[in-house]
Each structure stands twice: as structure tokens, then as C-alpha cells.
Write a protein that holds these residues in place. Structure first.
Motif, PDB file in Angstrom:
ATOM      1  N   LEU A  10       0.797  -1.229   0.000  1.00 34.96           N
ATOM      2  CA  LEU A  10       0.000   0.000   0.000  1.00 34.96           C
ATOM      3  C   LEU A  10       0.828   1.277   0.000  1.00 34.96           C
ATOM      4  CD1 LEU A  10      -2.718  -1.060   2.588  1.00 34.96           C
ATOM      5  CD2 LEU A  10      -2.892  -1.088   0.100  1.00 34.96           C
ATOM      6  N   CYS A  12       2.286   4.721   1.668  1.00 40.46           N
ATOM      7  CA  CYS A  12       1.772   5.718   2.644  1.00 40.46           C
ATOM      8  C   CYS A  12       0.676   6.608   2.061  1.00 40.46           C
ATOM      9  CB  CYS A  12       2.917   6.611   3.127  1.00 40.46           C
ATOM     10  SG  CYS A  12       4.268   5.746   3.940  1.00 40.46           S
ATOM     11  N   ILE A  13       0.961   7.261   0.952  1.00 43.89           N
ATOM     12  CA  ILE A  13       0.056   8.312   0.463  1.00 43.89           C
ATOM     13  C   ILE A  13      -1.287   7.733  -0.008  1.00 43.89           C
ATOM     14  CG2 ILE A  13      -0.205  10.258  -1.136  1.00 43.89           C
ATOM     15  CD1 ILE A  13       2.069  10.763   0.717  1.00 43.89           C
ATOM     16  N   PRO A  15      -3.060   4.787   0.906  1.00 45.19           N
ATOM     17  CA  PRO A  15      -4.016   4.388   1.942  1.00 45.19           C
ATOM     18  C   PRO A  15      -4.352   5.514   2.926  1.00 45.19           C
ATOM     19  CG  PRO A  15      -1.858   3.488   2.432  1.00 45.19           C
ATOM     20  CD  PRO A  15      -1.786   4.065   1.038  1.00 45.19           C
ATOM     21  N   LEU A  16      -3.411   6.471   3.106  1.00 46.86           N
ATOM     22  CA  LEU A  16      -3.597   7.473   4.159  1.00 46.86           C
ATOM     23  C   LEU A  16      -4.034   8.849   3.660  1.00 46.86           C
ATOM     24  CD1 LEU A  16      -0.509   6.442   6.350  1.00 46.86           C
ATOM     25  CD2 LEU A  16      -2.909   5.751   6.616  1.00 46.86           C
ATOM     26  N   ARG A  17      -4.032   9.057   2.341  1.00 47.73           N
ATOM     27  CA  ARG A  17      -4.497  10.347   1.813  1.00 47.73           C
ATOM     28  C   ARG A  17      -5.496  10.183   0.660  1.00 47.73           C
ATOM     29  NH1 ARG A  17      -3.038  11.245   5.966  1.00 47.73           N
ATOM     30  NH2 ARG A  17      -1.483  12.701   6.768  1.00 47.73           N
ATOM     31  N   PRO A  19      -7.525   7.090  -0.289  1.00 44.81           N
ATOM     32  CA  PRO A  19      -7.927   5.690  -0.189  1.00 44.81           C
ATOM     33  C   PRO A  19      -8.677   5.188  -1.423  1.00 44.81           C
ATOM     34  CG  PRO A  19      -9.205   7.079   1.323  1.00 44.81           C
ATOM     35  CD  PRO A  19      -8.106   7.931   0.787  1.00 44.81           C
ATOM     36  N   GLU A  22      -6.518   3.009  -3.463  1.00 42.52           N
ATOM     37  CA  GLU A  22      -6.430   1.631  -2.955  1.00 42.52           C
ATOM     38  C   GLU A  22      -7.663   0.830  -3.357  1.00 42.52           C
ATOM     39  OE1 GLU A  22      -5.720   1.242   1.302  1.00 42.52           O
ATOM     40  OE2 GLU A  22      -6.649  -0.745   1.314  1.00 42.52           O
ATOM     41  N   LYS A  23      -8.822   1.446  -3.139  1.00 38.52           N
ATOM     42  CA  LYS A  23     -10.083   0.761  -3.452  1.00 38.52           C
ATOM     43  C   LYS A  23     -10.182   0.430  -4.950  1.00 38.52           C
ATOM     44  CE  LYS A  23     -14.596  -0.179  -3.143  1.00 38.52           C
ATOM     45  NZ  LYS A  23     -14.971  -1.591  -2.996  1.00 38.52           N
ATOM     46  N   GLU A 272     -17.252   4.706  -5.783  1.00 39.59           N
ATOM     47  CA  GLU A 272     -16.209   3.772  -5.343  1.00 39.59           C
ATOM     48  C   GLU A 272     -14.799   4.322  -5.578  1.00 39.59           C
ATOM     49  OE1 GLU A 272     -17.064   0.283  -4.260  1.00 39.59           O
ATOM     50  OE2 GLU A 272     -18.855   1.488  -3.924  1.00 39.59           O
ATOM     51  N   LEU A 273     -14.684   5.447  -6.251  1.00 36.95           N
ATOM     52  CA  LEU A 273     -13.363   5.972  -6.598  1.00 36.95           C
ATOM     53  C   LEU A 273     -12.760   6.844  -5.505  1.00 36.95           C
ATOM     54  CD1 LEU A 273     -13.855   7.035 -10.353  1.00 36.95           C
ATOM     55  CD2 LEU A 273     -13.438   4.791  -9.409  1.00 36.95           C
ATOM     56  N   GLY A 274     -13.538   7.152  -4.472  1.00 38.77           N
ATOM     57  CA  GLY A 274     -13.005   7.959  -3.367  1.00 38.77           C
ATOM     58  C   GLY A 274     -12.656   9.383  -3.767  1.00 38.77           C
ATOM     59  N   ASP A 276     -14.001  12.146  -3.096  1.00 40.63           N
ATOM     60  CA  ASP A 276     -14.156  13.217  -2.101  1.00 40.63           C
ATOM     61  C   ASP A 276     -12.850  13.533  -1.383  1.00 40.63           C
ATOM     62  OD1 ASP A 276     -14.400  10.669  -1.103  1.00 40.63           O
ATOM     63  OD2 ASP A 276     -15.793  11.198   0.491  1.00 40.63           O
ATOM     64  N   ALA A 277     -11.854  12.680  -1.504  1.00 39.62           N
ATOM     65  CA  ALA A 277     -10.544  12.968  -0.901  1.00 39.62           C
ATOM     66  C   ALA A 277      -9.717  13.926  -1.774  1.00 39.62           C
ATOM     67  CB  ALA A 277      -9.764  11.669  -0.673  1.00 39.62           C
TER      68      ALA A 277
END
Ligand code: SF4
Ligand code: SF4
Lengths: 284, 166
Positions: A10, A12-13, A15-17, A19, A22-23, A272-274, A276-277
């Protein structure tokens, strides 16, 4: 070839910024028949531009721990980040070429009951899609053809140093462009396509203004080339463009990781693309 | 600024991975290829020459040393196969070991020690992860105390804390 299993590294960036990267990777791999398993207990790769710059010994020892964990689990490594790819691939290469170094590193790993024998293969998501899945299969899997003008962003540590990576021409590559075009999108020509985003090497963390100058020059070339969306294969380049545009005036170009572009093209729900981050709004 | 030639410095660079430093014949292809040189005062060729001439103090305390993004454009094009990034990394390692480290960089190093990752987890991303159906905490050292302990042991064995002057 027996079907390979990959431990999903994964970093750092992602999974933690972001996600959503990752999905999307998990979903796209499942849809395209790439067998991913969780990579438990891994740490940062560690980042080649910063940690390796501070202390090479720490960098290679921590990288070797990650490589040894995968080896113990009997799987190879799949990364979605050029930094992770750069670190883990380069570290595996160095340990392979230098038996003395491997011995030294194994002395450190012995403290936690691990040994690295040199058997882990490190691959990048983009390259696995291109080389193993292949563009024919991708084209057949596209359910939602994309009508987008794309600026492809290869980043630096995917293709370089090219003598050990040997994936594509480092000055004038076409892999990512072909991967983008397989979704129906168009890859737009631009000036200085292989210029660095500016984030690496500790530039973003200490001299952000200079990093931003790289980013702005890239954005200008992308805009001049007629692109309307950036597609990257590295969460750190992704972050630099996504967040950087909030500091610069006059740019609002959505930034997608290749996994997110593929998730869209393969017909997955946008939710599902996330997205909003993302700080730069993604309106597609 | 007066140069203080220190030939031990060249050997230190060589011992730290910069074996090819003496291959450089100062053609300037690296500088011409450098995206950082377009934005900053950093000149790749000059830095390699400073290494060859043993200009230890001048190079290790300069900001220029940290303007390289490790993009490898120079390395790809160097006609003498000088591993320029390796030389820069060797010089940066020596700079950090001699106490020359910037605050922004120290923060990244501290985060690595504390979290096992270069950035920390936060509540917002936990929420986003959950909404996506991912584990709230990714299955890395963040999710396992034992794994983090092992990671800490590696850090201790390499003396990272001391190296970054903590
Ligand atoms: S391109 Fe190579 S040989 Fe030419 S100045 Fe740079 S390091 Fe030296
Ligand atoms: S690797 Fe560093 S010195 Fe070489 S071209 Fe890139 S930024 Fe410049």
C-alpha cells in the motif's frame, strides 16, 4: 505461466491520503484477474527521495524487511506508487547485485527473526496491466468508454533508472498512453512530457515553493496541449498535482490515478473511486 | 568563499555509493537536463565538480544539495555513466550525518519513526476508508503492534534516530 499472486503493497500516500486509489486498485485487479492478497505488517517502502537521502542504511534495511515479509509469505509485490516501486525494486536489485550488502542487511533482519534470500519480485500495477493483462483484454473489459482528453503523467521512478527497470523508452515512452487510450480516451501531446512533478527528493517537504514551480510548468504544458484531466501512476505525483492546484491560480484539472480511470472505464460506480478525498474537484 | 580541499571527502562519497564520481568529465549534460536547475540556483555539474575537488564544507552546507528531486534525467543522459543521483544521495547522507538537516526533512524522518509511514493516519481518512468498504486502519504496521515493534528494532539497529540528530 502459473498465475502469480501479489501482495498488495500500500505504501503511505494512497491508503492514508487517497484511499480511493487503494479501493480502485482492488476492484480493477479483481475485474482483470490479477490475484491480490493483503500485505500485512509492511511499513513505508521507505521513500527513496527522502529516507534514502537521509540514511541509505536505514532505507535499505527497512526496504529489506518489506521484501523479506513478502518472501516469507511466498508472494511477489505489487505497488501502485512510483516511490514504493523505486525503493523496493531498486533495493531488491542492490541486494541481488551485492552479496556483501545482503549479508550486512541480514544481520539487521536477524534481530527480528527474518532473513531475505533475494527471491522477491517487485512490480508496478501499471506494468502488470500492460505486460500481463494486455491491452486486448482491457479493451474487451471496458463497459464505459471514456471520452476524455488526458495528460498522461509517468513520473520519474517508474521508468528510471532505465538500465534496471527496462520497461519502456525513458525519454519517449508510450505504455501509459496506450493504457489510457484503451479506455477510449485520447492522450494529448504536450511539451516536456517527462518533466518531474517536483514533489520528490524532499523538495516538497522543505522547499515547497520550488516544487510548485515544477508543478506549474507541467500544468501549463498540459493545458496548452489541450488536456482536461491528468492521469498518473503515483500517489505522490497525484498529491502534488491535486493539492498543488489549490495553491496555484488558474488551474482546475482533475487528477486521476490509472486505477481510478480504469475503475471508471470498467463500469464501477463513481462513488467507489473515493473522489471526495481530492481537493481539485473531479467533475467528469 | 575559499575552497578547502578535502580529499578524504571524495573517498567518503565513494564509500557511500558514489563510486563513479571521478568518471565525470564536466560536459554539462546533467545541468542541461535538470528540471531543478531551471527553477533554482542548483547546477548539477558544479555539485559533481565540488565533490571531485573535495569541497566538503561548501557542498554539505549548501541548500543546492537538496534541490534535486532524484528524477534521474541527468543519470539517463550522462555520457560517462556517472551515477549522479547516487552521488547526490551519498553527499546528502554525509550532510545529515554531520548535523545538516532541514526541519521539513526532520519531520518526515520523525513521522517514519513514529508511524512507520511518512504521513500519519487521521480521522478524516479513516472515515473515507470506511465509506469505501476498506479497513479503517490499513493492514500495515499501523494495524499491528508487533509489526511496529519489529520495525522499531530495525530503526534502532541502523541508528536512524541518532543519525537525524534526535
Ligand atoms: S553529464 Fe555526466 S560527465 Fe557530464 S558533467 Fe554531468 S556528471 Fe559529468
Ligand atoms: S536527478 Fe536531480 S540533479 Fe539529476 S536532473 Fe533530476 S533533479 Fe536534476
Amino acid at each position: 505461466m502459473a498465475k502469480a499472486k501479489y501482495a498488495f503493497f500500500l505504501g503511505c500516500i494512497a491508503p492514508l491520503r487517497y484511499p480511493g486509489i487503494e479501493k480502485s486498485t482492488r476492484d480493477v485487479c479483481a475485474a482483470l484477474g490479477i490475484d491480490l492478497v493483503d500485505f500485512n505488517d509492511a511499513s513505508c517502502c521507505p521513500a527513496p527521495g527522502v529516507i534514502r537521502s537521509f540514511d541509505r542504511k536505514t532505507w535499505i534495511a527497512a526496504a529489506a524487511r518489506n521484501l523479506a515479509l513478502a518472501e516469507k509469505a511466498g508472494v511477489n509485490i505489487l505497488t501502485i506508487c512510483n516511490g514504493c516501486y523505486g525503493s523496493l525494486f531498486d533495493a531488491a536489485h542492490e541486494l541481488h547485485e551485492d552479496p556483501e550488502l545482503l549479508k550486512e542487511v541480514n544481520k539487521i533482519l536477524a534481530e527480528i527473526g527474518l532473513e531475505y534470500k533475494g527471491g522477491t519480485t517487485v512490480r508496478h500495477f501499471a506494468e502488470v496491466i500492460y505486460n500481463d493483462v494486455g491491452m486486448d483484454k482491457v479493451k474487451k473489459a471496458v463497459k464505459n468508454p471514456l471520452d476524455l482528453k488526458v495528460a498522461t503523467f509517468y513520473g520519474c521512478h517508474f521508468l528510471k533508472p532505465s538500465d534496471i527497470k527496462a520497461l519502456d523508452d525513458p525519454e519517449n515512452p508510450s505504455m501509459l498512453d496506450k493504457m489510457v487510450e484503451a479506455t477510449g480516451a485520447s492522450s494529448m501531446y504536450r511539451k516536456d512530457k517527462m518533466m518531474c512533478c517536483g514533489a520528490g527528493g524532499g523538495l516538497r517537504s522543505e522547499f515547497s515553493d520550488y516544487a510548485m514551480k515544477f508543478t506549474e510548468e507541467n500544468l501549463k504544458n498540459m493545458k496548452d496541449g489541450g488536456a482536461e484531466v491528468i492521469v498518473d501512476i503515483c500517489p505522490f505525483c497525484h498529491l502534488q498535482f491535486d493539492r498543488g492546484q489549490q495553491e496555484l491560480k488558474g488551474y482546475s484539472m482533475p487528477v486521476l490515478h490509472l486505477s481510478q480511470l480504469y475503475a471508471l472505464a470498467l463500469g464501477m460506480d463513481k462513488k467507489e473511486l473515493g473522489l471526495d478525498a481530492h481537493l481539485t474537484p473531479v467533475k467528469l | 568563499m575559499t575552497a578547502t580541499p578535502n580529499m578524504d571527502f571524495v573517498n567518503d562519497i565513494i564509500a557511500n555509493g558514489g563510486e563513479s564520481v571521478n568518471m565525470c568529465f564536466q560536459c554539462g549534460t546533467c545541468t542541461a537536463s535538470c528540471p531543478s536547475g531551471r527553477q533554482t540556483s542548483f547546477r548539477t555539474r558544479r555539485l559533481v565538480r565540488m565533490a571531485q575537488l573535495g569541497m566538503k564544507d561548501e557542498s554539505l552546507t549548501s541548500e543546492d544539495l537538496w534541490f534535486c528531486t532524484t528524477c534521474y534525467s541527468c543519470t539517463e543522459r550522462c555520457p560517462r555513466d556517472v551515477a549522479i543521483v547516487d552521488i547526490i544521495v551519498a553527499m546528502r547522507n554525509l550532510a545529515v550525518a554531520s548535523g545538516n538537516m532541514f526541519e521539513g526533512h526532520k519531520k518526515v524522518a520523525q513521522s517514519l519513526m513514529k508511524n512507520g509511514h511518512t504521513v500519519p493516519i487521521n480521522d478524516e481518512v479513516k472515515k473515507q476508508r470506511k465509506a469505501l468498504g476498506l479497513a479503517e486502519v490499513p493492514p500495515t504496521v499501523l494495524a499491528s503492534k508487533d509489526a511496529k515493534k519489529d520495525f522499531d528494532k530495525i530503526m534502532k539497529a541502523t541508528g536512524f534516530k541518532k543519525t537525524i540528530g534526535e
